[in-house]
Design an enzyme around this catalytic site. Structure first.
Site, PDB file in Angstrom:
ATOM      1  N   LYS B  53       0.750  -1.171   0.115  1.00  0.00           N
ATOM      2  CA  LYS B  53      -0.068  -0.045   0.023  1.00  0.00           C
ATOM      3  C   LYS B  53       1.023   1.307  -0.180  1.00  0.00           C
ATOM      4  O   LYS B  53       2.050   1.263   0.264  1.00  0.00           O
ATOM      5  CB  LYS B  53      -0.713  -0.019   1.179  1.00  0.00           C
ATOM      6  CG  LYS B  53      -1.776   0.890   1.295  1.00  0.00           C
ATOM      7  CD  LYS B  53      -2.979   0.899   2.496  1.00  0.00           C
ATOM      8  CE  LYS B  53      -3.697   1.866   2.605  1.00  0.00           C
ATOM      9  NZ  LYS B  53      -4.444   2.498   1.459  1.00  0.00           N
ATOM     10  N   CYS B 138      -1.072  11.886  -7.287  1.00  0.00           N
ATOM     11  CA  CYS B 138      -1.287  12.590  -5.950  1.00  0.00           C
ATOM     12  C   CYS B 138      -1.360  14.276  -6.431  1.00  0.00           C
ATOM     13  O   CYS B 138      -0.474  14.477  -7.187  1.00  0.00           O
ATOM     14  CB  CYS B 138      -0.125  12.207  -4.938  1.00  0.00           C
ATOM     15  SG  CYS B 138       0.102  10.578  -4.427  1.00  0.00           S
ATOM     16  N   THR B 279      -8.302  -5.464  -7.135  1.00  0.00           N
ATOM     17  CA  THR B 279      -9.821  -5.600  -6.705  1.00  0.00           C
ATOM     18  C   THR B 279     -10.117  -7.191  -6.431  1.00  0.00           C
ATOM     19  O   THR B 279     -10.736  -7.597  -5.396  1.00  0.00           O
ATOM     20  CB  THR B 279     -10.807  -4.939  -7.750  1.00  0.00           C
ATOM     21  OG1 THR B 279     -10.239  -3.682  -7.661  1.00  0.00           O
ATOM     22  CG2 THR B 279     -12.102  -5.188  -6.939  1.00  0.00           C
TER      23      THR B 279
END
Lengths: 311, 315
Positions: B53, B138, B279
């Site tokens: 992550k 970002c 996912t």
């Protein structure tokens, strides 16, 4: 999945079980029981009320993505765990499901004998202290099923004690869950059950929290009780406020929109109070800390939730 | 395994510079936490590579809920890079990652170039970390919050600055699909020093509650993932491979809606040297084994000696 029993029993896992029971639990809801064997049975025989599973509401052997709807698993609270053999080799787990969308209606269309894939048991369940003399159980809507399991566990844990238990059940309407079926789950243990409906179709016309407040007002000896609850945010918020004012210990089992259920996606957050220096700050430099319902909860101490930050 | 099968067993390994992945299956950043969360459900050591992550310099609480929403064949998320921050990552997660047998890549995010550089500089000292993946989707706070990844000049500046401080670690740059021409950004990243490209990140989407006339996600917008985006992602992987990565000799990690072995094979045929699963790991963690087996079976059936031979073979 290999269901042979190994020497040490894992805490949780991905298992396939078989549907052994499917019946209505009100016009909008049904009860489903899944039979587990081998490791799965041993794992689930250690499950606690408040824990949940992530159930695949589709055939996972079907790999063509065009046929893989709904995509995500659905979190369901355990409504009961029943040992069918003496050495935990055969266990039945129960869920009470309200038909809401494609996942829950897919489940309802299953037949007895069909396989179901589940991940669990997940999260931390209710903590029974073994020092309670009075217990109040509250369940609202789809938050009721875990309280059936809690009642079962209390009845087993406190088998020889002089424990007084009363339960307050809140449902939208008698169509949501059958009130008599709800009551029987508590009456079977000798626990009283007071039902409230939002639409007045059964019992007290109003909320379960109102019913509990009225009850305590007339029976102040219950101010010593421990409270265990599961339900929608609105119920848990007003119950938390009331138990805080009356200084009653209260454990709440929360729901949140969830994708994975095992701490990967970080979706199912609830704001909690936190005062340490490491607490992350928001843009206004105010401390905000979220905890995950799936792995930090779903059961929390009611005092730990920052309801003022809760939308 | 018999001798005959061993002879026929194709080579699944993938080379990223000096690093060898045992097979082309990786995880998509943000979908598999720090790996140990999945230990009760799947043998993560079967993976070719693991991507963590996103890590930021300071801890991030993330966006207000609701953070995810299921869509037709997909999922919207706006987690907001919730993570424990660099210090706690090193203290709490690194000891667990050290036990992983496969290459580990840490995904890095930041609000300023300095933040990226500082995190990369610290992480580069650890032998456990084989490489870094830059999340360039970002907002760049020094430039009005426009994301780094949508501006080729910002990509060059960011990747160049990180490259200097990464102590020779493999540098993966993860491209955003939310741009007019992804090839321009791919070239910019490669020219600035990217060793590997990964694409695509999620597509920006919006979910609305008509009854409430309000957005469903707390952050209003979210990123779409899952099978719904696979054709879009395949197209972009193919485009980047054809128009930049192949001639510039930079491998591509393909991702976006990979669900099964066939999906993974399609990405490889489109030009990806490796693929990442995201996912689907949240739904069916065992899928990585099924995908690895499926790729092996395909290579045997089509008489490829290695997975590398299949890369970019779209007719």
């Amino acid at each position: 999945m290999n269901n042979n029993t190994p020497k040490t029993i894992p805490r949780r896992g991905e298992f396939t079980g078989k549907i052994v029971h499917l019946s209505p639990f009100g016009t909008e809801s049904y009860a489903i029981k899944i039979e587990l064997t081998g490791t799965a049975a041993a794992v689930y025989s250690n499950a606690n009320a408040g824990q949940f599973i992530q159930i695949a509401c589709r055939d996972l052997n079907e790999t063509d993505a065009r046929a893989c709807q709904p995509l995500l698993r659905r979190p369901l609270s355990l409504a009961g765990v029943c040992n069918r053999s003496e050495n935990n080799e055969l266990v039945e787990i129960e869920f009470i499901v309200q038909v809401k969308g494609p996942g829950t209606s897919w489940l309802e269309r299953r037949r007895i004998g069909e396989p179901i894939n589940l991940i669990g048991p997940l999260g931390n369940g209710f903590r029974l202290m073994d020092n309670e003399s009075r217990i109040i159980i509250m369940g609202g809507g789809v938050g009721l099923p875990p309280m059936f399991f809690l009642a079962d566990q209390m009845s087993q844990t406190y088998v020889n004690k002089d424990l007084k238990v009363i339960s307050f059940a809140g449902i939208r309407s008698r169509a949501q869950f059958d009130p008599l079926m709800i009551q029987s789950r508590f009456h079977t243990h000798g626990f009283e059950c007071i039902i409230s409906t939002d639409d007045g179709t059964y019992g007290h016309h109003g909320t379960a929290v109102e019913a509990m407040a009225y009850f305590i007002e007339n029976h102040p000896e219950w101010l010593d009780a421990q409270v265990f609850a599961c339900g929608p945010d609105g119920m848990l918020k007003s119950l938390s406020k009331m138990t805080l004012e009356k200084d009653m210990p209260c454990q709440i089992c929360m729901e949140a929109y969830m994708a994975c259920g095992i701490g990967l996606c970080q979706s199912c957050v609830v704001p909690v109070h936190q005062n340490s220096e490491n607490t992350p700050k928001n843009e206004e430099n105010e401390p905000v800390l979220y905890k995950l319902v799936c792995t930090n909860g779903p059961v929390f101490d009611a005092r730990s939730i920052a309801w003022e930050d809760y939308k | 395994m018999t001798t005959k099968q061993q002879k026929e067993s194709p080579d699944l390994s993938v080379r990223f510079r000096e690093i060898t992945l045992a097979n082309p299956i990786m995880t998509a950043s943000g979908t598999c936490g720090y790996a140990f969360e999945l230990r009760d459900f799947v043998d993560m050591s079967q993976l070719g590579g693991f991507v963590t992550k996103s890590i930021t310099l300071r801890p991030r609480a993330g966006n207000p809920p609701q953070r995810t929403y299921e869509t037709a064949a997909g999922m919207l998320n706006s987690i907001g890079l919730a993570n424990v921050g660099l210090d706690r990552f090193l203290e709490e997660k690194m000891p667990l990652l050290e036990r992983m047998p496969m290459p580990v890549f840490v995904n890095v995010a930041g609000k300023t170039i300095d933040e990226y550089v500082e995190v990369v500089h610290v992480l580069s000292k650890y032998d456990t970390i084989q490489g870094l993946e830059l999340n360039i989707s970002c907002p760049n706070v020094k430039h009005g919050g426009l994301t780094f990844g949508t501006d080729p000049r910002a990509i060059v500046e960011l990747v160049g600055a990180v490259k200097e401080k990464c102590a020779g670690k493999l540098l993966i740059v993860k491209l955003t699909p939310n741009v007019t021409d992804i090839v321009v950004n791919a070239r910019a990243a490669i020219e600035a020093g990217a060793d590997v490209l990964s694409l695509v990140n999620t597509f920006v989407g919006l979910a609305i509650s008509a009854e409430k006339r309000k957005p469903i996600l707390g952050n209003v917008y979210g990123g779409l993932s899952g099978p719904a985006i696979k054709p879009l992602a395949l197209n972009l992987v193919h485009k980047v491979y054809q128009e930049a990565a192949r001639e510039m000799k930079v491998p591509v990690i393909g991702l976006g809606g990979i669900h099964n072995a066939t999906d993974a094979l399609e990405f490889i045929i489109a030009g990806a040297s490796a693929v990442a699963v995201g996912t689907q790991m949240m739904v069916h963690p065992q899928c990585i084994m099924e995908i690895i087996d499926g790729i092996r079976d395909y290579l045997i059936r089509h008489e490829f000696a290695s997975v590398g031979e299949l890369v970019g073979t779209l007719d």
